[in-house]
Enzyme design. Structure first.
Site, short mmCIF file in Angstrom:
data_model
loop_
_atom_site.label_atom_id
_atom_site.label_comp_id
_atom_site.label_asym_id
_atom_site.label_seq_id
_atom_site.Cartn_x
_atom_site.Cartn_y
_atom_site.Cartn_z
CD1 TRP A 333 -2.93 1.47 0.85
CD2 TRP A 333 -1.27 2.30 2.11
NE1 TRP A 333 -3.52 2.71 1.37
CE2 TRP A 333 -2.36 3.19 2.03
CE3 TRP A 333 -0.23 2.57 2.91
CZ2 TRP A 333 -2.44 4.43 2.76
CZ3 TRP A 333 -0.37 4.14 3.47
CH2 TRP A 333 -1.34 4.97 3.33
CG HIS A 334 3.51 2.39 3.39
ND1 HIS A 334 2.79 1.22 3.89
CD2 HIS A 334 3.64 3.29 4.15
CE1 HIS A 334 2.42 1.88 4.94
NE2 HIS A 334 2.80 3.20 5.19
N GLY A 335 3.79 1.64 -1.66
CA GLY A 335 4.39 2.23 -2.86
C GLY A 335 4.48 0.92 -3.62
CG PHE A 488 3.24 6.48 0.61
CD1 PHE A 488 4.08 6.20 -0.42
CD2 PHE A 488 3.67 6.76 1.63
CE1 PHE A 488 5.49 6.14 -0.41
CE2 PHE A 488 5.23 6.89 1.97
CZ PHE A 488 6.01 6.16 1.17
#
Length: 488
Positions: A333-335, A488
């Site tokens: 989800w962060h990248g 993000f």
């Protein structure tokens, strides 16, 4: 330049909103919606279409889920909502990453590469998609009634203080506040806000500390972090450890600073947003860390992913699998990069090992040693050693540099000359780190410090604000760092 940065624009829109809303309260919701859409358009241009699409999709999906008496129809509509939101998020955030992985395989097999799409990442898409997913999920579970009007729901999705980097707000917390304001509107006279208003003073104080975290600490520590991790290979352990500690403080100051700014701004506008950070570097275990770090995300992952997967209600092996799966997806989800996956898997491993130890040795759960002062120090130190270790893959994308940095962090080899050289080169940043630790300890021991400051006499309160803002402006170098979580 500062005046062209998103954080300045959001602050400018916020100031205008305060003036307009408290002068013309009748139109506050409409103006907030217009201001939110203007901010998103300013930062993302035509990609505002995605925000509008998610809003329309989930507003009508929520209505249909609520009205339907057929469970199959409910599931179909909810699946359409999920597919629409995750499809947008996946396409814009992960399409090029997926193409790069396909190209790596096809290249080894002698096939031609697929051209990249070079898609622009819409600011805030990771946050507002999670908000709208939680909305339809709660309706599907029967825990939430759908929004009464499209304008009400659109403001929930696009509320600009937290639109681009959270906290992730849930409809069950935000919509009742909107409705209460509309219902109570007739009993309130139109007037300008008073400087003695409690929410105003508390909101400004929270925002001031947010700017202090971001612009005084994080932005001034960032150059040292960039210098160390731009090419860490060849550096000795002290420098790597120093850079790791510095980045841990930088990302905390940056992200919790933004959360404070968003929470304070929303409070001034009359809305309470959830706490997003609660002294995470004083966590005594991996699970305690995730109860304190990015709380709105960790609670979202727990409620909408971990528990639906079975949580800890299934077998022991399934529990460990669920933890690893959730943290894998949390990292992704962060990248769109493997380094974030490594970071997530490390935290999944921490959680699984911690649970395994407690299951094997239940006596440790309520052991008196860990309740003592020494025991807490040991627990905090061990926990933070691993937390900061995981910051290395979060910050260092190159695999060789990442592995080298981890090796130097774990297998310490101090060189006295290098230690003094590094300390001399970065003495200002090291001073900020020491000051941050001291202030963080003070706020840990006095958790109501910000509220106490906001309750001070007006003259003392203004003096503290002047000290905070003067510290920021004095050390401001004219090149503000972007908020890390804008990516993000």
């Amino acid at each position: 330049m500062l005046f062209n940065s998103p954080d300045f624009i959001i602050f400018f829109i916020f100031v205008v909103s305060v003036v307009v809303i408290f002068k013309y309260r009748k139109f506050q919701h409409l103006f907030l919606l217009v201001a939110s859409y203007f901010f998103f358009y300013y930062t993302s241009n035509y990609l505002i279409i995605l925000l509008i699409f998610s809003t329309l999709l989930d507003f009508y999906a929520g209505r249909e889920i609520w009205k339907s008496q057929n469970i199959t129809r409910k599931k179909i509509i909810f699946s359409i909502s999920l597919a629409g939101n995750l499809g947008l998020l996946g396409f814009f955030k992960y399409a090029d990453f997926g193409i790069s992985q396909i190209n790596a395989v096809s290249h080894s097999l002698g096939f031609e590469s697929i051209p990249f799409l070079n898609l622009a990442l819409p600011i805030g898409i990771s946050f507002y998609t999670f908000q709208t997913i939680s909305y339809t999920a709660d309706i599907y579970r029967g825990k939430l009634e759908p929004s009464k009007t499209l304008r009400e729901f659109a403001l929930f999705v696009a509320f600009f203080p937290q639109l681009v980097a959270g906290p992730i707000v849930r409809a069950k917390d935000f919509l009742p506040q909107l409705r209460e304001k509309m219902e109570n509107f007739g009993t309130n006279r139109l007037s300008l806000i008073s400087i003695h208003d409690r929410n105003l003073k508390l909101g400004i104080t929270i925002m001031a500390f947010g700017f202090l975290k971001k612009m005084f600490f994080a932005d001034n520590i960032a150059p040292m972090v960039n210098d160390i991790f731009s090419n860490p290979i060849g550096l000795e352990s002290f420098t790597i450890i120093l850079g790791t500690i510095a980045f841990g403080i930088q990302i905390y100051g940056d992200f919790s600073g933004y959360s404070d700014i968003a929470i304070g701004a929303a409070l001034i506008l009359g809305f309470k947003l959830p706490l997003n950070f609660n002294k995470p570097y004083f966590a005594t275990s991996p699970s305690d860390f995730w109860r304190r770090w990015h709380i709105s995300l960790s609670s979202w992952l727990r409620d909408y992913l971990y528990i639906p997967l079975g949580g800890n209600k299934k077998s022991t092996g399934r529990t460990y699998f669920n933890l690893m799966t959730v943290m894998f997806l949390g990292g992704l989800w962060h990248g769109a990069s493997w380094n974030f996956v490594v970071w997530g898997l490390l935290h999944g491993l921490y959680l699984a090992v911690h649970k395994l130890i407690l299951n094997k040795f239940p006596i440790l759960k309520n052991n008196s040693f860990f309740k003592s002062k020494i025991g807490k120090i040991v627990s905090i130190s061990v926990t933070q050693y691993f937390v900061f270790l995981a910051w290395i893959p979060f910050r260092v994308h190159d695999v060789d540099s990442m592995m080298y940095s981890i090796e130097k962090y774990v297998l310490i080899d101090f060189q006295l000359i290098s230690l003094f050289t590094t300390a001399s080169q970065h003495r200002f940043a090291i001073g900020l780190i020491i000051l941050f630790v001291i202030l963080n300890f003070i706020t840990f021991k006095k958790p109501n410090l910000v509220e106490s400051i906001s309750n001070m006499r007006l003259s003392y309160w203004i003096l503290i604000l002047i000290i905070i803002m003067s510290s920021i402006l004095f050390f401001f170098d004219g090149n503000p760092e972007d908020f890390i979580y804008f990516r993000f």
